[in-house]
Design an enzyme around this catalytic site. Structure first.
Site: not given
Length: 300
Positions: A200, A132
């Site tokens: 991602e 993150e």
């Protein structure tokens, strides 16, 4: 082609789609108005996205003695990443998952679910947080907010055109205009998903460097995928447009690397992480993540 260049090209396609829809509705002035509307929408979303997203997910600040170790881990990983320490939030759901939000590294937040803290080891939690942090450092949170805004605006313009009519005197003709009104929202959705999948993979790579061991993140992804596919995330189900923000799709839609997936297939992500291990053609970060004891569920 680098991930950044690919993202820039896809963003250009999204902008062109939006302006094209404006042109079909009102010619050159319509395109200009569409661009101005897009700028206003993106400014509003950029300024308010973190508060809106955290509120929609029912996240609360991670404060108190029981989160001291978790906050310390976040601070150390942020130092590893060379970035400010974001705010930390906890979502009270049993599904293990996490996401990042915020308009800049200075105004960012990381949210983890209670299920993540109960189900993963310290190393796996550290790897998830590092992933993150990579999103924040890469400004993916801003990119995905903008693309989501564009996709929604394109769908809105398409609805206007279908109900009120587009430029029938344009070179596409009335049939072409109608086809464009149907195809453009689908194309915008596909572009949004393609950007999400690409970001991602990049966040996995950089997150592995931040935490110090690619296999910690590979293990975390495998564990989260297995549990998330069986445990509901009610807040995410109420707001499916946010699914792309989570580290693993929270909607029980098994992600494959196809046109309609918001996330890459987990097996593909794990295979890419395995290639980063020494001896596999990749490299590993020198600094280890904090709290390197084993076991799952260290924060209850």
């Amino acid at each position: 082609m680098s991930g950044y260049m690919r993202t820039a090209m896809l963003m250009a396609v999204m902008t062109a789609l939006f302006m094209g829809m404006g042109w079909l509705l009102g010619g050159s002035s319509g395109a200009l108005i569409a661009l101005m509307v897009a700028a206003a929408m993106n400014l509003f979303t950029w300024w308010n996205s973190d508060r809106m997203v955290l509120s929609m997910q029912g996240a609360r600040p991670a404060t108190g003695p029981e989160t001291r170790e978790l906050n310390a881990m976040l601070a150390e990983l942020s130092r590893n990443a060379g970035m400010p320490v974001p705010a930390l939030y906890i979502i009270e759901t049993d599904q293990p998952n996490a996401f990042a939000t915020g308009r800049s590294p200075e105004r960012a937040a990381v949210a983890v679910t209670r299920g993540l803290l109960r189900s993963l080891s310290r190393e796996e939690v550290a790897a998830v947080i590092a992933h993150e942090l990579a999103h924040i450092r890469n400004r993916d949170t801003l990119i995905m907010t903008v693309t989501a805004t564009f996709a929604g605006a394109i769908s809105m313009l398409a609805n206007f055109a279908l109900f009120f009519g587009g430029r029938r005197d344009g070179p596409l003709g009335i049939i072409g205009v109608i086809a464009m009104m149907i195809v453009a929202p689908l194309a915008a959705m596909l572009v949004q998903m393609a950007i999400s999948r690409g970001r991602e993979y990049e966040a996995d790579r950089i997150g592995a460097e931040i935490c110090g061991n690619p296999m910690w993140l590979a293990s975390a992804l495998q564990r989260i995928q297995g549990l998330a596919s069986r445990i509901d995330n009610h807040a995410a189900e109420r707001n499916p447009g946010m699914a792309h923000m989570f580290i693993i799709n929270p909607l029980h839609a098994h992600g494959y690397d196809n046109l309609f997936a918001t996330h890459p297939k987990t097996e593909n992500r794990i295979a890419a992480l395995q290639k980063l291990m020494p001896g596999q053609g990749g490299r590993r970060a020198a600094r280890p993540a904090p709290s390197q004891s084993g076991g799952a569920g260290p924060w209850g």
